[in-house]
Design a protein around this motif. Structure first.
Motif, PDB file in Angstrom:
ATOM      1  N   GLY A 174     -33.843  22.412   4.491  1.00 23.08           N
ATOM      2  CA  GLY A 174     -34.578  23.251   3.538  1.00 23.08           C
ATOM      3  C   GLY A 174     -33.937  24.602   3.294  1.00 23.08           C
ATOM      4  O   GLY A 174     -34.454  25.397   2.501  1.00 23.08           O
ATOM      5  N   MET A 175     -32.820  24.895   3.952  1.00 23.84           N
ATOM      6  CA  MET A 175     -32.073  26.118   3.655  1.00 23.84           C
ATOM      7  C   MET A 175     -30.905  25.836   2.709  1.00 23.84           C
ATOM      8  O   MET A 175     -30.273  26.747   2.198  1.00 23.84           O
ATOM      9  CB  MET A 175     -31.536  26.753   4.944  1.00 23.84           C
ATOM     10  CG  MET A 175     -32.586  27.480   5.722  1.00 23.84           C
ATOM     11  SD  MET A 175     -33.077  28.995   4.881  1.00 23.84           S
ATOM     12  CE  MET A 175     -34.839  28.921   5.074  1.00 23.84           C
ATOM     13  N   GLN A 176     -30.589  24.572   2.487  1.00 24.39           N
ATOM     14  CA  GLN A 176     -29.522  24.235   1.532  1.00 24.39           C
ATOM     15  C   GLN A 176     -30.062  24.277   0.108  1.00 24.39           C
ATOM     16  O   GLN A 176     -29.333  24.545  -0.837  1.00 24.39           O
ATOM     17  CB  GLN A 176     -28.954  22.837   1.828  1.00 24.39           C
ATOM     18  CG  GLN A 176     -28.448  22.648   3.250  1.00 24.39           C
ATOM     19  CD  GLN A 176     -27.229  23.510   3.583  1.00 24.39           C
ATOM     20  OE1 GLN A 176     -26.657  24.154   2.709  1.00 24.39           O
ATOM     21  NE2 GLN A 176     -26.845  23.542   4.855  1.00 24.39           N
ATOM     22  N   TRP A 177     -31.344  23.999  -0.016  1.00 19.34           N
ATOM     23  CA  TRP A 177     -32.029  23.991  -1.316  1.00 19.34           C
ATOM     24  C   TRP A 177     -33.504  24.162  -0.980  1.00 19.34           C
ATOM     25  O   TRP A 177     -33.974  23.557   0.000  1.00 19.34           O
ATOM     26  CB  TRP A 177     -31.784  22.648  -2.020  1.00 19.34           C
ATOM     27  CG  TRP A 177     -32.226  22.581  -3.451  1.00 19.34           C
ATOM     28  CD1 TRP A 177     -33.495  22.315  -3.901  1.00 19.34           C
ATOM     29  CD2 TRP A 177     -31.425  22.774  -4.621  1.00 19.34           C
ATOM     30  NE1 TRP A 177     -33.518  22.329  -5.257  1.00 19.34           N
ATOM     31  CE2 TRP A 177     -32.258  22.607  -5.741  1.00 19.34           C
ATOM     32  CE3 TRP A 177     -30.083  23.067  -4.841  1.00 19.34           C
ATOM     33  CZ2 TRP A 177     -31.802  22.720  -7.052  1.00 19.34           C
ATOM     34  CZ3 TRP A 177     -29.623  23.179  -6.145  1.00 19.34           C
ATOM     35  CH2 TRP A 177     -30.471  23.005  -7.234  1.00 19.34           C
ATOM     36  N   ALA A 178     -34.230  24.936  -1.750  1.00 19.26           N
ATOM     37  CA  ALA A 178     -35.643  25.167  -1.430  1.00 19.26           C
ATOM     38  C   ALA A 178     -36.384  23.834  -1.305  1.00 19.26           C
ATOM     39  O   ALA A 178     -36.199  22.941  -2.143  1.00 19.26           O
ATOM     40  CB  ALA A 178     -36.276  26.034  -2.505  1.00 19.26           C
ATOM     41  N   ASP A 179     -37.192  23.705  -0.275  1.00 19.55           N
ATOM     42  CA  ASP A 179     -37.975  22.487   0.000  1.00 19.55           C
ATOM     43  C   ASP A 179     -37.057  21.267   0.151  1.00 19.55           C
ATOM     44  O   ASP A 179     -37.403  20.145  -0.237  1.00 19.55           O
ATOM     45  CB  ASP A 179     -39.015  22.217  -1.106  1.00 19.55           C
ATOM     46  CG  ASP A 179     -39.868  23.441  -1.410  1.00 19.55           C
ATOM     47  OD1 ASP A 179     -40.026  24.291  -0.502  1.00 19.55           O
ATOM     48  OD2 ASP A 179     -40.363  23.555  -2.545  1.00 19.55           O
ATOM     49  N   GLY A 180     -35.895  21.476   0.720  1.00 16.85           N
ATOM     50  CA  GLY A 180     -34.840  20.461   0.756  1.00 16.85           C
ATOM     51  C   GLY A 180     -35.244  19.139   1.383  1.00 16.85           C
ATOM     52  O   GLY A 180     -34.847  18.076   0.902  1.00 16.85           O
ATOM     53  N   ILE A 199     -36.986  22.367   8.054  1.00 16.10           N
ATOM     54  CA  ILE A 199     -37.739  23.504   7.517  1.00 16.10           C
ATOM     55  C   ILE A 199     -39.128  23.004   7.069  1.00 16.10           C
ATOM     56  O   ILE A 199     -40.135  23.573   7.452  1.00 16.10           O
ATOM     57  CB  ILE A 199     -36.965  24.159   6.344  1.00 16.10           C
ATOM     58  CG1 ILE A 199     -35.598  24.680   6.838  1.00 16.10           C
ATOM     59  CG2 ILE A 199     -37.790  25.271   5.704  1.00 16.10           C
ATOM     60  CD1 ILE A 199     -35.644  25.816   7.840  1.00 16.10           C
ATOM     61  N   CYS A 200     -39.175  21.942   6.289  1.00 18.85           N
ATOM     62  CA  CYS A 200     -40.474  21.366   5.915  1.00 18.85           C
ATOM     63  C   CYS A 200     -41.012  20.570   7.106  1.00 18.85           C
ATOM     64  O   CYS A 200     -40.262  19.855   7.763  1.00 18.85           O
ATOM     65  CB  CYS A 200     -40.331  20.424   4.720  1.00 18.85           C
ATOM     66  SG  CYS A 200     -39.562  21.175   3.267  1.00 18.85           S
ATOM     67  N   PRO A 236     -35.428  32.366   8.508  1.00 16.40           N
ATOM     68  CA  PRO A 236     -34.697  32.870   7.345  1.00 16.40           C
ATOM     69  C   PRO A 236     -33.571  33.810   7.762  1.00 16.40           C
ATOM     70  O   PRO A 236     -33.586  34.301   8.886  1.00 16.40           O
ATOM     71  CB  PRO A 236     -35.787  33.626   6.561  1.00 16.40           C
ATOM     72  CG  PRO A 236     -36.816  33.983   7.569  1.00 16.40           C
ATOM     73  CD  PRO A 236     -36.759  32.966   8.653  1.00 16.40           C
ATOM     74  N   PRO A 237     -32.604  34.054   6.844  1.00 14.66           N
ATOM     75  CA  PRO A 237     -31.465  34.903   7.224  1.00 14.66           C
ATOM     76  C   PRO A 237     -31.886  36.327   7.572  1.00 14.66           C
ATOM     77  O   PRO A 237     -32.800  36.869   6.961  1.00 14.66           O
ATOM     78  CB  PRO A 237     -30.590  34.904   5.967  1.00 14.66           C
ATOM     79  CG  PRO A 237     -31.297  34.133   4.923  1.00 14.66           C
ATOM     80  CD  PRO A 237     -32.537  33.553   5.472  1.00 14.66           C
ATOM     81  N   GLN A 272     -38.939  28.581   7.440  1.00 11.80           N
ATOM     82  CA  GLN A 272     -38.798  28.612   8.903  1.00 11.80           C
ATOM     83  C   GLN A 272     -38.863  27.176   9.430  1.00 11.80           C
ATOM     84  O   GLN A 272     -39.140  26.264   8.671  1.00 11.80           O
ATOM     85  CB  GLN A 272     -39.944  29.405   9.510  1.00 11.80           C
ATOM     86  CG  GLN A 272     -39.785  30.895   9.314  1.00 11.80           C
ATOM     87  CD  GLN A 272     -40.906  31.653   9.985  1.00 11.80           C
ATOM     88  OE1 GLN A 272     -42.051  31.219   9.962  1.00 11.80           O
ATOM     89  NE2 GLN A 272     -40.583  32.772  10.584  1.00 11.80           N
ATOM     90  N   PHE A 273     -38.670  27.019  10.723  1.00 18.77           N
ATOM     91  CA  PHE A 273     -38.713  25.668  11.298  1.00 18.77           C
ATOM     92  C   PHE A 273     -40.158  25.141  11.270  1.00 18.77           C
ATOM     93  O   PHE A 273     -40.970  25.462  12.131  1.00 18.77           O
ATOM     94  CB  PHE A 273     -38.166  25.677  12.716  1.00 18.77           C
ATOM     95  CG  PHE A 273     -36.694  25.955  12.785  1.00 18.77           C
ATOM     96  CD1 PHE A 273     -35.767  24.967  12.493  1.00 18.77           C
ATOM     97  CD2 PHE A 273     -36.223  27.209  13.109  1.00 18.77           C
ATOM     98  CE1 PHE A 273     -34.396  25.219  12.535  1.00 18.77           C
ATOM     99  CE2 PHE A 273     -34.869  27.482  13.155  1.00 18.77           C
ATOM    100  CZ  PHE A 273     -33.956  26.480  12.866  1.00 18.77           C
TER     101      PHE A 273
END
Ligand code: FNR
Length: 400
Positions: free
Chosen positions: A83-89, A111-112, A176-177, A204-205
């Motif tokens: 989910g950090m490569q693309w939103a809601d990945g 992430i999700c 997040p970064p 976040q995780f």
């Protein structure tokens, strides 16, 4: 715009679209990255036999994985921080996989969350478990996967301790970064990624934050993760997992024939021959090199899956010819996701399916499940000879 024809095209788009910290997270291996590179290059050293003048009109790449029909013998491997490569990945990738007709595996470190992916998909997906020291939490994760209708559990065995990836340390990877000057300038160069991320709450995780007492921000979470992966995990832990999970079980990260023999006797349904995409033991052989020996030793006892370095349908054909029943892809789908979201994952799957079909046909075959050693030019490659000592090296040099 140039046509997107290969996974390499998607990788280049992914690189351009995504902040360096997250692109590097995907495009990295441990230490020298030797095993990471070798996973890919070992495939090109394997050659296929070109057979002609055979009727190749009616072809099928359809297969079964764990007894369930699949569009092709390929599924999406568990990948943390998707989910950090693309939103809601994770949701995007799961939706692409279910529409395409192949399994999606959700990582513990997604992430999700499990519940979130279940709420946004129609078909069951698989869940990957890292066994934590806090067995109560691990049992809870299994119970959540069961409640969400997950149809298989993938137990990862090759990450009891984290392999060091230099790029992640240099980039200060976090989700997040953290807003350092370096990160801020990187984010400013990727405005569309930032806009999409600002449009979602999922940063976040998702399986962990809110489910573990005392873990509510990134610094405590990273401490918690580092201290939580269970270094005491051993083969008896499979019995513990079995007490909590009675559905299909895949043991992922088997890279040695002795371990494969033990794994085959555990009652699990499949093993994945894998070195974690070259992210754990740097210096381990390429997965495709480990496959034939393992398939020969236990292929009649347990379903054999393989991952690591698959970047094309030709690679899948080679893995099937060398004894895999199914394969999984990590970076190949992540590059698609990072390039174009859900459509990019679909594109990656389409590219691989088409390449697989054409390659199989040019080998004179019509059924992906009929591939075997007879398709490999020069016979099944054995692992490279192991030269352990100077003495042995000298013996090799004189042809002994
Ligand atoms: C992984 N992999 C992985 N495996 C796992 O069991 N749980 C996880 O959370 C992750 N996370 C992860 C992140 C990233 C960025 C990568 C690239 C890989 C390993 C993954 O499931 C698979 O074994 C490899 O990705 C296969 O190699 P290729 O296809 O990426 O070359």
């Amino acid at each position: 715009m140039a046509p997107v024809l290969t996974i390499a095209d998607l990788k280049e788009m992914h690189r351009r679209h995504t902040p360096k910290m997250f692109f590097d997270y995907a495009d990295s291996g441990s230490y020298t990255e030797g095993t990471y590179r070798e996973n890919e290059t070992a495939f090109s050293a394997i050659k296929l036999r070109q057979r002609v003048a055979r009727n190749i009109d009616n072809r099928s790449v359809a297969s079964t994985i764990l007894g369930k029909p699949a569009t092709m013998p390929v599924y999406l491997a568990p990948v943390g921080l998707t989910g950090m490569q693309w939103a809601d990945g994770e949701i995007k990738a799961a939706r692409a996989a279910e529409k395409f007709g192949v399994p999606f595996t959700l990582s513990t470190m997604s992430i999700c969350s499990i519940e979130d992916v279940a709420a946004h998909t129609e078909k069951p997906f698989w869940f990957q478990l890292y066994v934590m020291r806090d067995r109560g939490f691990a049992a809870d994760l299994i119970a959540r996967a069961k409640a969400a209708g997950c149809s298989a559990l993938v137990l990862t065995l090759d990450l009891q301790i984290l392999g060091q990836r230099h790029k992640d340390l240099r980039n200060g990877l976090s989700a997040p970064p953290k807003m350092t000057p370096q990160v801020i300038s990187d984010l400013m160069m990727h405005p569309s990624w930032c806009m999409k991320m600002l449009g979602t709450k999922r940063r976040q995780f998702g399986n962990i934050v809110g489910h573990v007492k005392g873990v509510d921000d990134m610094s405590s979470l990273s401490d918690w993760t580092a201290s939580q992966f269970d270094p005491t995990l051993d083969w008896s832990s499979i019995d513990w997992v079995r007490k909590h999970w009675d559905g299909p079980l895949i043991l992922k990260g088997v890279g040695d024939v002795d371990d494969a023999r033990i794994a085959a006797d555990t009652g699990a349904d499949a093993i994945t021959v894998s070195n974690h995409g070259g992210r754990q033991l740097d210096g381990a052989p390429a997965s495709i090199h480990m496959l034939p020996e393992i398939a020969e030793a236990v292929g009649d006892k347990i379903e054999i899956h393989m991952d690591g370095g698959i970047r094309s349908g030709q690679d899948v054909v080679k893995a099937m010819a060398l004894g895999a029943h199914a394969t999984s892809i990590g970076r190949a789908f992540v590059h698609g996701l990072g390039a174009m979201g859900e459509a990019g994952v679909t594109r990656a799957l389409e590219i691989i399916r088409r390449e697989m079909d054409i390659t199989m046909a040019l080998c004179g075959e019509t059924d992906i499940n009929a591939l075997g050693a007879h398709n490999v030019w020069g016979g099944v490659p054995r692992s490279a000879p192991v030269v352990n000592t100077d003495n042995e090296r000298a013996l090799h040099a004189v042809g002994a």
